[in-house]
Design an enzyme around this catalytic site. Structure first.
Site, PDB file in Angstrom:
ATOM      1  N   ARG A 158     -80.570  -6.164  28.837  1.00  0.00           N
ATOM      2  CA  ARG A 158     -79.952  -6.978  27.104  1.00  0.00           C
ATOM      3  C   ARG A 158     -81.155  -7.787  27.535  1.00  0.00           C
ATOM      4  O   ARG A 158     -81.260  -8.334  28.713  1.00  0.00           O
ATOM      5  CB  ARG A 158     -78.954  -7.538  27.202  1.00  0.00           C
ATOM      6  CG  ARG A 158     -77.588  -6.397  26.782  1.00  0.00           C
ATOM      7  CD  ARG A 158     -76.316  -6.884  26.703  1.00  0.00           C
ATOM      8  NE  ARG A 158     -74.667  -5.965  26.751  1.00  0.00           N
ATOM      9  CZ  ARG A 158     -73.866  -5.803  27.681  1.00  0.00           C
ATOM     10  NH1 ARG A 158     -74.519  -5.497  28.990  1.00  0.00           N
ATOM     11  NH2 ARG A 158     -73.248  -4.604  27.241  1.00  0.00           N
ATOM     12  N   LYS A 183     -73.081  -9.220  30.542  1.00  0.00           N
ATOM     13  CA  LYS A 183     -71.509  -8.604  29.205  1.00  0.00           C
ATOM     14  C   LYS A 183     -69.849  -8.962  30.520  1.00  0.00           C
ATOM     15  O   LYS A 183     -69.670  -8.371  31.154  1.00  0.00           O
ATOM     16  CB  LYS A 183     -71.886  -7.928  28.161  1.00  0.00           C
ATOM     17  CG  LYS A 183     -71.075  -8.322  27.542  1.00  0.00           C
ATOM     18  CD  LYS A 183     -71.342  -7.248  25.816  1.00  0.00           C
ATOM     19  CE  LYS A 183     -70.294  -7.732  25.092  1.00  0.00           C
ATOM     20  NZ  LYS A 183     -70.623  -5.925  23.912  1.00  0.00           N
ATOM     21  N   HIS A 289     -82.475  -6.310  21.205  1.00  0.00           N
ATOM     22  CA  HIS A 289     -81.790  -4.807  21.378  1.00  0.00           C
ATOM     23  C   HIS A 289     -81.926  -3.082  21.038  1.00  0.00           C
ATOM     24  O   HIS A 289     -81.728  -2.659  21.685  1.00  0.00           O
ATOM     25  CB  HIS A 289     -80.529  -5.600  20.917  1.00  0.00           C
ATOM     26  CG  HIS A 289     -79.291  -4.957  21.623  1.00  0.00           C
ATOM     27  ND1 HIS A 289     -79.241  -5.788  22.679  1.00  0.00           N
ATOM     28  CD2 HIS A 289     -78.713  -3.967  21.424  1.00  0.00           C
ATOM     29  CE1 HIS A 289     -77.859  -5.253  23.146  1.00  0.00           C
ATOM     30  NE2 HIS A 289     -77.222  -4.205  22.049  1.00  0.00           N
ATOM     31  N   ARG A 292     -83.547  -1.442  24.026  1.00  0.00           N
ATOM     32  CA  ARG A 292     -82.501  -1.308  24.661  1.00  0.00           C
ATOM     33  C   ARG A 292     -81.421   0.387  24.393  1.00  0.00           C
ATOM     34  O   ARG A 292     -81.480   1.117  25.495  1.00  0.00           O
ATOM     35  CB  ARG A 292     -80.952  -2.264  25.196  1.00  0.00           C
ATOM     36  CG  ARG A 292     -80.219  -1.515  25.541  1.00  0.00           C
ATOM     37  CD  ARG A 292     -79.104  -3.150  25.637  1.00  0.00           C
ATOM     38  NE  ARG A 292     -77.710  -2.251  26.388  1.00  0.00           N
ATOM     39  CZ  ARG A 292     -76.751  -2.758  27.344  1.00  0.00           C
ATOM     40  NH1 ARG A 292     -77.545  -2.523  28.439  1.00  0.00           N
ATOM     41  NH2 ARG A 292     -75.939  -2.564  27.949  1.00  0.00           N
ATOM     42  N   HIS A 315     -71.665  -0.164  30.054  1.00  0.00           N
ATOM     43  CA  HIS A 315     -70.561  -0.062  29.468  1.00  0.00           C
ATOM     44  C   HIS A 315     -69.402   0.020  30.335  1.00  0.00           C
ATOM     45  O   HIS A 315     -69.380   0.868  31.285  1.00  0.00           O
ATOM     46  CB  HIS A 315     -70.710   1.149  28.606  1.00  0.00           C
ATOM     47  CG  HIS A 315     -71.867   0.983  28.012  1.00  0.00           C
ATOM     48  ND1 HIS A 315     -72.821   1.706  26.772  1.00  0.00           N
ATOM     49  CD2 HIS A 315     -72.431  -0.368  26.512  1.00  0.00           C
ATOM     50  CE1 HIS A 315     -73.769   1.031  26.015  1.00  0.00           C
ATOM     51  NE2 HIS A 315     -73.596  -0.113  25.825  1.00  0.00           N
ATOM     52  N   TYR A 324     -75.127   7.193  20.652  1.00  0.00           N
ATOM     53  CA  TYR A 324     -76.405   7.406  21.022  1.00  0.00           C
ATOM     54  C   TYR A 324     -76.745   9.263  20.943  1.00  0.00           C
ATOM     55  O   TYR A 324     -77.565   9.567  21.219  1.00  0.00           O
ATOM     56  CB  TYR A 324     -77.233   6.772  22.716  1.00  0.00           C
ATOM     57  CG  TYR A 324     -77.061   5.263  23.093  1.00  0.00           C
ATOM     58  CD1 TYR A 324     -77.511   4.713  22.081  1.00  0.00           C
ATOM     59  CD2 TYR A 324     -76.473   5.099  23.884  1.00  0.00           C
ATOM     60  CE1 TYR A 324     -77.295   3.222  21.959  1.00  0.00           C
ATOM     61  CE2 TYR A 324     -76.403   3.297  24.093  1.00  0.00           C
ATOM     62  CZ  TYR A 324     -77.215   2.601  23.166  1.00  0.00           C
ATOM     63  OH  TYR A 324     -76.706   0.918  23.118  1.00  0.00           O
TER      64      TYR A 324
END
Length: 332
Positions: A158, A183, A289, A292, A315, A324
């Protein structure tokens, strides 16, 4: 009385009390800023006017949140969904801010919020660039920033994770990047692309030279996380703690009024990205982003296991990574 026994300083203004509790709870800086903004908007929404349309004389129309409760919170959240048409994630962030306010600052947790008009959460596929589009985009970026954008695409970090990277977190021997406080305030390890290794080594030498110049001028200190400045007295001057992408100018730290060198500002990088997108005439609404998203999609297209991609991206749930699979190039 707030829960967990922490009582903010009663001599401070209300918003400063909120900030003090957030610092005590160790909220991320961006979460703190977002929560304070939502609290201000909540108070502004319930500011009262008299019959002539002027703010009421008592407290200039302002109402203290301790004099409000579930009803006012429900009205504000419904206003966000019905009048402002905000996204579900935006409404949820506002709800989290108000729950924090009443639970941790006022010590009066909110009850069940029934009848709130909720913003609809609709599934969206991410914007993904093809490999040719990524190549065009990177070619259009200025020389000063090209390595950084290659780094974003090559690691899948990120934007703020990349900007907050420190020298000690780039492991050239093991070809690893250590992401600190990503995150959710989580650490993780991702790969250092072989194709960028020589460029990153040159960047490291530039950082080292710049740091030596700062030390020679009586500067060279850097912001440290938490209370490390008190624990390690000289750490703020060590090369390992310096930002890997340092700014070109010196700034004043409002916390201690010392002159320090910070990393590049995220707004400046976003502007460079926008200019590059326009220059290479991309029709997709690409942002930092997007690199990414492109990183993850291209890995899956190259046959990487989805569990591996999940770990590299950080994640929590593999279901987040599965989005994705909907934008992969598939044979006809």
């Amino acid at each position: 009385m707030p829960l967990e026994g922490f009582v903010p300083n009663p001599k401070l203004k209300f918003m400063e009390q909120c900030r003090e509790v957030m610092r005590f709870r160790r909220l991320a800086l961006r979460s703190e800023q977002a929560y304070l903004d939502w609290i201000k908007r909540f108070l502004g929404f319930h500011r009262e006017k008299d019959e002539s349309g002027k703010w009421q004389a008592e407290n200039d129309g302002w109402r203290h949140p301790k004099d409000m409760g579930e009803r006012e919170v429900k009205l504000f959240l419904s206003h966000l969904a019905t009048d402002l048409k905000v996204a579900a994630s935006t409404q949820n962030q506002a709800l989290n801010a108000l729950v924090f306010l009443y639970r941790h600052v006022l010590g009066r947790p909110l009850g069940v919020l029934e009848g709130v008009e909720r913003a609809k959460h609709l599934p969206r596929v991410p914007v993904v660039l093809s490999k040719a589009e990524v190549s065009r985009l990177l070619t259009a970026t200025p020389d000063k920033y090209r390595l950084f954008f290659q780094f974003l695409y090559g690691t899948g970090l990120r934007l703020m994770e990349a900007l907050r990277l420190r020298v000690k977190d780039v492991d050239f021997e093991r070809n690893q990047i250590i992401v600190r406080g990503g995150k959710g305030d989580k650490d993780r390890v991702t790969m250092l692309p072989d194709s960028l290794k020589s460029g990153l080594e040159r960047q490291l030498r530039r950082v080292e030279l710049l740091h030596r110049q700062d030390l020679a001028e009586g500067l060279g200190t850097v912001e440290l996380p938490g209370a490390l400045k008190l624990k390690y007295r000289n750490a703020e001057r060590e090369l390992g703690w310096q930002w890997f992408w340092p700014a070109s100018t010196i700034s004043v730290d409002p916390a201690d009024n010392q002159r320090k060198r910070y990393h590049w500002h995220d707004t400046s990088i976003q502007r460079v990205m926008l200019a590059a997108v326009r220059l290479c005439r991309l029709t997709k609404p690409a942002t930092c982003h997007t690199l990414r998203h492109s990183f993850a999609t291209h890995l899956l297209e190259n046959g990487y296991d989805i569990r591996t991609v999940q770990v590299l991206l950080g994640h929590k749930n593999v279901a987040t990574t599965q989005i994705y699979t909907h934008v992969m190039q598939k044979p006809g």
